[in-house]
Motif scaffolding. Structure first.
Motif, PDB file in Angstrom:
ATOM      1  N   LYS A 181       0.814  -1.220   0.000  1.00  0.00           N
ATOM      2  CA  LYS A 181       0.000   0.000   0.000  1.00  0.00           C
ATOM      3  C   LYS A 181       0.848   1.272   0.000  1.00  0.00           C
ATOM      4  CE  LYS A 181      -3.871   0.058   2.171  1.00  0.00           C
ATOM      5  NZ  LYS A 181      -4.930   0.095   3.226  1.00  0.00           N
ATOM      6  N   PRO A 182       1.894   1.388   0.848  1.00  0.00           N
ATOM      7  CA  PRO A 182       2.720   2.604   0.797  1.00  0.00           C
ATOM      8  C   PRO A 182       3.362   2.833  -0.573  1.00  0.00           C
ATOM      9  CG  PRO A 182       3.139   1.407   2.820  1.00  0.00           C
ATOM     10  CD  PRO A 182       2.304   0.517   1.975  1.00  0.00           C
ATOM     11  N   MET A 183       3.809   1.756  -1.226  1.00  0.00           N
ATOM     12  CA  MET A 183       4.424   1.905  -2.544  1.00  0.00           C
ATOM     13  C   MET A 183       3.397   2.340  -3.581  1.00  0.00           C
ATOM     14  SD  MET A 183       7.729   1.324  -2.604  1.00  0.00           S
ATOM     15  CE  MET A 183       8.221   0.561  -4.146  1.00  0.00           C
ATOM     16  N   TYR A 202      -1.752  13.749   0.099  1.00  0.00           N
ATOM     17  CA  TYR A 202      -2.437  12.892   1.069  1.00  0.00           C
ATOM     18  C   TYR A 202      -1.657  11.593   1.238  1.00  0.00           C
ATOM     19  CZ  TYR A 202      -5.753   9.580   3.023  1.00  0.00           C
ATOM     20  OH  TYR A 202      -6.339   8.606   3.808  1.00  0.00           O
ATOM     21  N   GLY A 203      -1.252  11.004   0.129  1.00  0.00           N
ATOM     22  CA  GLY A 203      -0.503   9.761   0.182  1.00  0.00           C
ATOM     23  C   GLY A 203       0.800   9.906   0.943  1.00  0.00           C
ATOM     24  N   TYR A 204       1.486  11.028   0.740  1.00  0.00           N
ATOM     25  CA  TYR A 204       2.774  11.214   1.412  1.00  0.00           C
ATOM     26  C   TYR A 204       2.612  11.301   2.926  1.00  0.00           C
ATOM     27  CZ  TYR A 204       7.267  13.132   2.787  1.00  0.00           C
ATOM     28  OH  TYR A 204       8.480  13.326   3.410  1.00  0.00           O
ATOM     29  N   PHE A 205       1.734  12.163   3.367  1.00  0.00           N
ATOM     30  CA  PHE A 205       1.629  12.419   4.808  1.00  0.00           C
ATOM     31  C   PHE A 205       0.864  11.342   5.567  1.00  0.00           C
ATOM     32  CE2 PHE A 205       2.437  16.771   3.213  1.00  0.00           C
ATOM     33  CZ  PHE A 205       3.530  17.072   3.996  1.00  0.00           C
ATOM     34  N   ARG A 206      -0.005  10.591   4.875  1.00  0.00           N
ATOM     35  CA  ARG A 206      -0.803   9.586   5.578  1.00  0.00           C
ATOM     36  C   ARG A 206      -0.343   8.155   5.328  1.00  0.00           C
ATOM     37  NH1 ARG A 206      -5.551  11.612   7.696  1.00  0.00           N
ATOM     38  NH2 ARG A 206      -5.518   9.574   8.754  1.00  0.00           N
ATOM     39  N   LYS A 207       0.338   7.901   4.209  1.00  0.00           N
ATOM     40  CA  LYS A 207       0.670   6.519   3.862  1.00  0.00           C
ATOM     41  C   LYS A 207       2.150   6.265   3.602  1.00  0.00           C
ATOM     42  CE  LYS A 207      -3.792   5.618   3.689  1.00  0.00           C
ATOM     43  NZ  LYS A 207      -4.471   4.728   4.665  1.00  0.00           N
ATOM     44  N   VAL A 208       2.892   7.290   3.211  1.00  0.00           N
ATOM     45  CA  VAL A 208       4.243   7.083   2.685  1.00  0.00           C
ATOM     46  C   VAL A 208       5.336   7.492   3.653  1.00  0.00           C
ATOM     47  CG1 VAL A 208       5.855   7.799   0.874  1.00  0.00           C
ATOM     48  CG2 VAL A 208       3.481   7.256   0.287  1.00  0.00           C
ATOM     49  N   LYS A 209       5.200   8.631   4.294  1.00  0.00           N
ATOM     50  CA  LYS A 209       6.267   9.197   5.113  1.00  0.00           C
ATOM     51  C   LYS A 209       6.733   8.202   6.176  1.00  0.00           C
ATOM     52  CE  LYS A 209       7.430  13.491   7.543  1.00  0.00           C
ATOM     53  NZ  LYS A 209       7.984  12.921   8.749  1.00  0.00           N
ATOM     54  N   ASP A 210       8.031   7.868   6.112  1.00  0.00           N
ATOM     55  CA  ASP A 210       8.670   6.952   7.068  1.00  0.00           C
ATOM     56  C   ASP A 210       8.130   5.522   7.024  1.00  0.00           C
ATOM     57  OD1 ASP A 210      10.241   9.079   8.001  1.00  0.00           O
ATOM     58  OD2 ASP A 210       8.685   9.677   9.418  1.00  0.00           O
ATOM     59  N   ALA A 211       7.432   5.162   5.941  1.00  0.00           N
ATOM     60  CA  ALA A 211       6.885   3.805   5.848  1.00  0.00           C
ATOM     61  C   ALA A 211       7.991   2.800   5.528  1.00  0.00           C
ATOM     62  CB  ALA A 211       5.808   3.753   4.758  1.00  0.00           C
ATOM     63  N   LEU A 232      18.663  10.572   0.387  1.00  0.00           N
ATOM     64  CA  LEU A 232      18.998  10.770   1.795  1.00  0.00           C
ATOM     65  C   LEU A 232      18.029  10.105   2.762  1.00  0.00           C
ATOM     66  CD1 LEU A 232      19.995  14.563   1.690  1.00  0.00           C
ATOM     67  CD2 LEU A 232      21.514  12.570   1.637  1.00  0.00           C
ATOM     68  N   VAL A 233      16.935   9.547   2.255  1.00  0.00           N
ATOM     69  CA  VAL A 233      15.935   8.963   3.150  1.00  0.00           C
ATOM     70  C   VAL A 233      16.040   7.439   3.127  1.00  0.00           C
ATOM     71  CG1 VAL A 233      14.370  10.916   2.900  1.00  0.00           C
ATOM     72  CG2 VAL A 233      14.164   8.976   1.346  1.00  0.00           C
ATOM     73  N   PRO A 234      15.839   6.771   4.268  1.00  0.00           N
ATOM     74  CA  PRO A 234      15.952   5.305   4.318  1.00  0.00           C
ATOM     75  C   PRO A 234      14.695   4.571   3.883  1.00  0.00           C
ATOM     76  CG  PRO A 234      15.570   6.167   6.504  1.00  0.00           C
ATOM     77  CD  PRO A 234      15.691   7.361   5.606  1.00  0.00           C
ATOM     78  N   GLN A 287       9.086   6.385   0.635  1.00  0.00           N
ATOM     79  CA  GLN A 287       9.366   7.813   0.647  1.00  0.00           C
ATOM     80  C   GLN A 287      10.367   8.173  -0.454  1.00  0.00           C
ATOM     81  OE1 GLN A 287      10.940   9.297   4.327  1.00  0.00           O
ATOM     82  NE2 GLN A 287      10.660  11.444   3.777  1.00  0.00           N
ATOM     83  N   ARG A 288      11.347   7.312  -0.679  1.00  0.00           N
ATOM     84  CA  ARG A 288      12.319   7.559  -1.743  1.00  0.00           C
ATOM     85  C   ARG A 288      11.645   7.559  -3.106  1.00  0.00           C
ATOM     86  NH1 ARG A 288      18.242   4.765  -2.161  1.00  0.00           N
ATOM     87  NH2 ARG A 288      18.445   6.018  -0.263  1.00  0.00           N
ATOM     88  N   VAL A 289      10.722   6.611  -3.307  1.00  0.00           N
ATOM     89  CA  VAL A 289       9.993   6.557  -4.573  1.00  0.00           C
ATOM     90  C   VAL A 289       9.182   7.824  -4.768  1.00  0.00           C
ATOM     91  CG1 VAL A 289       8.134   5.370  -5.821  1.00  0.00           C
ATOM     92  CG2 VAL A 289       9.922   4.043  -4.680  1.00  0.00           C
ATOM     93  N   TRP A 290       8.485   8.267  -3.704  1.00  0.00           N
ATOM     94  CA  TRP A 290       7.660   9.478  -3.793  1.00  0.00           C
ATOM     95  C   TRP A 290       8.513  10.683  -4.167  1.00  0.00           C
ATOM     96  CZ3 TRP A 290       7.118  14.356  -1.881  1.00  0.00           C
ATOM     97  CH2 TRP A 290       5.871  14.965  -1.985  1.00  0.00           C
TER      98      TRP A 290
END
Length: 283
Positions: A9-11, A61-70, A188-190, A194-197
């Motif tokens: 889902k995050p991807m 919406y996807g970034y802040f609710r599903k993707v960030k730090d996933a 720079l992000v692990p 998030q990297r894909v976004w």
């Protein structure tokens, strides 16, 4: 990388919103003439604005609710050196292109002598500064330090050249500056989602720039002459380094005299500071 990871889902949220944005722009702009002729100009722009707003809403919406730090995480602890280097290169180029938009930055003081051949040019280019800080005080012997504006508003384009400055890098410097800033941050992000976004704006630049070129070649919404097409490129640096603009060393020499060097130096320095400050994962 497993199929489950790619289809998680995050991807899906990481790539889906951007893919929707690319697709609706591609479809609507490609069929612009047909849609306007059949539904009217107002309806076309209403639909375009509505779909673009919906697409960008899904992106954020996807970034802040599903993707960030996933999860999954690509690394733990310090960012690998290779990722830092790649990030610095992308950020430097992206910020470097963006830095050429504002007026040319220059050192606000200059030492001149009475025999200086460019004294009149110095006075002329400091006219904007006099409105702010007043004229420079007189100096003994006709020489000394002169105050000038920290921005050179008289930095004009060489109209004798068919390709100049940022055009040498890409036909779409604004799109690619945006894309490279995202790609540089992605290294720079692990978090993989998030990297894909963060990397997806690069696809916006690649696909969007290519589609714009395709439409302009066909006279849809703009023009792209065959001569200009041959000596420029959508992908950054491709035309410069392929020899399309002439001998690479000569092109680089011309380019160095066409850009705003202090602006570029500030951009590269900012990129370096950003990489150093964001180069570690917070614990």
């Amino acid at each position: 990388m497993s199929a489950a990871t790619i289809l998680s889902k995050p991807m899906r949220w990481a790539a889906g919103g951007w893919a929707f944005f690319i697709a609706e722009n591609f479809i609507l702009s490609e069929n612009r003439t047909y849609l306007i002729e059949n539904f009217g100009d107002d309806a076309y722009h209403y639909a375009y604005g509505t779909l673009s707003t919906a697409a960008m809403s899904s992106v954020f919406y996807g970034y802040f609710r599903k993707v960030k730090d996933a999860p999954p995480l690509l690394f733990k602890g310090p960012v690998p050196l290779g990722a830092k280097v790649a990030s610095f290169m992308c950020l430097s180029l992206g910020l470097g292109m963006a830095s050429q938009i504002p007026p040319k930055i220059q050192i606000p003081v200059e030492f001149v002598t009475s025999n200086s051949a460019d004294e009149n040019n110095t006075i002329a280019t400091s006219a904007a500064a006099e409105a702010v800080v007043g004229p420079a005080p007189p100096t003994e012997g006709g020489g000394g330090w002169k105050v000038r504006c920290p921005f050179d508003f008289t930095d004009n384009k060489d109209t004798n050249s068919s390709v100049h400055g940022l055009e040498r890098i890409s036909r779409h410097p604004g799109l690619w500056s945006f894309g490279l800033l995202g790609l540089g941050s992605a290294f720079l992000v692990p978090s993989l989602p998030q990297r894909v976004w963060l990397a997806m704006p690069t696809m916006v630049a690649l696909i969007g720039g290519a589609h714009t070129d395709s439409r302009f070649r066909r006279g849809m919404g703009g023009e792209l002459s065959e001569e200009y097409d041959k000596v420029t490129s959508n992908v950054p640096l491709l035309a410069m380094l392929s020899g399309a603009q002439g001998k690479v060393i000569d092109v680089l020499n011309d380019f160095s005299s066409e850009i705003k060097p202090l602006n570029a130096a500030v951009a590269v320095g900012t990129a370096g500071l950003w990489v150093m400050s964001k180069g570690r994962v917070r614990r």
